[in-house]
Design a protein around this motif. Structure first.
Motif, PDB file in Angstrom:
ATOM      1  N   ARG A  42      36.454  47.472  42.813  1.00 35.00           N
ATOM      2  CA  ARG A  42      35.699  46.255  43.146  1.00 35.00           C
ATOM      3  C   ARG A  42      35.507  45.320  41.954  1.00 35.00           C
ATOM      4  O   ARG A  42      35.707  44.111  42.068  1.00 35.00           O
ATOM      5  N   ARG A  43      35.089  45.858  40.811  1.00 30.47           N
ATOM      6  CA  ARG A  43      34.828  45.001  39.640  1.00 30.47           C
ATOM      7  C   ARG A  43      36.119  44.339  39.155  1.00 30.47           C
ATOM      8  O   ARG A  43      36.123  43.168  38.794  1.00 30.47           O
ATOM      9  N   ARG A  44      37.206  45.097  39.158  1.00 33.71           N
ATOM     10  CA  ARG A  44      38.489  44.536  38.729  1.00 33.71           C
ATOM     11  C   ARG A  44      38.943  43.460  39.711  1.00 33.71           C
ATOM     12  O   ARG A  44      39.431  42.402  39.313  1.00 33.71           O
ATOM     13  N   ALA A  45      38.770  43.712  41.002  1.00 31.46           N
ATOM     14  CA  ALA A  45      39.153  42.731  42.019  1.00 31.46           C
ATOM     15  C   ALA A  45      38.349  41.446  41.852  1.00 31.46           C
ATOM     16  O   ALA A  45      38.893  40.340  41.945  1.00 31.46           O
ATOM     17  N   ALA A  46      37.057  41.580  41.593  1.00 29.17           N
ATOM     18  CA  ALA A  46      36.215  40.393  41.395  1.00 29.17           C
ATOM     19  C   ALA A  46      36.674  39.603  40.175  1.00 29.17           C
ATOM     20  O   ALA A  46      36.677  38.365  40.199  1.00 29.17           O
TER      21      ALA A  46
END
Length: 89
Positions: A42-46
């Protein structure tokens, strides 16, 4: 976070599969993407979506001639992008 060439290649293939060929050429495509569709944590995608949005808006330029220190500072201002990634870019 450091990502191997093999992992980056898999991510690029996944982006092409899910968002079409324009996903790698047009930052607006990724800027509009649902981070959950990117197939990464999630953090990388954001961070990917935020970077794409800033590039699409002209707030970050990823091209020859941009001062490396200014580019690094712009990249590191995005949550999830650190000095290693900025330096690599």
């Amino acid at each position: 976070q450091q990502v191997s060439v093999a992992a980056a290649t898999r991510l690029a293939a996944r982006l092409l599969e899910r968002h079409g060929p324009s996903a790698l050429a047009d930052p607006a495509v990724l800027a509009a993407a649902d981070p959950a569709t990117l197939g990464v944590p999630r953090r990388r995608a954001a961070a990917i979506v935020e970077l794409a949005a800033r590039v699409a808006a002209g707030r970050i330029e990823l091209q020859a001639g941009v001062a490396p220190a200014a580019l690094a500072a712009s990249l590191c201002a995005i949550d999830g992008i650190g000095p290693w990634t900025a330096g690599y870019v």
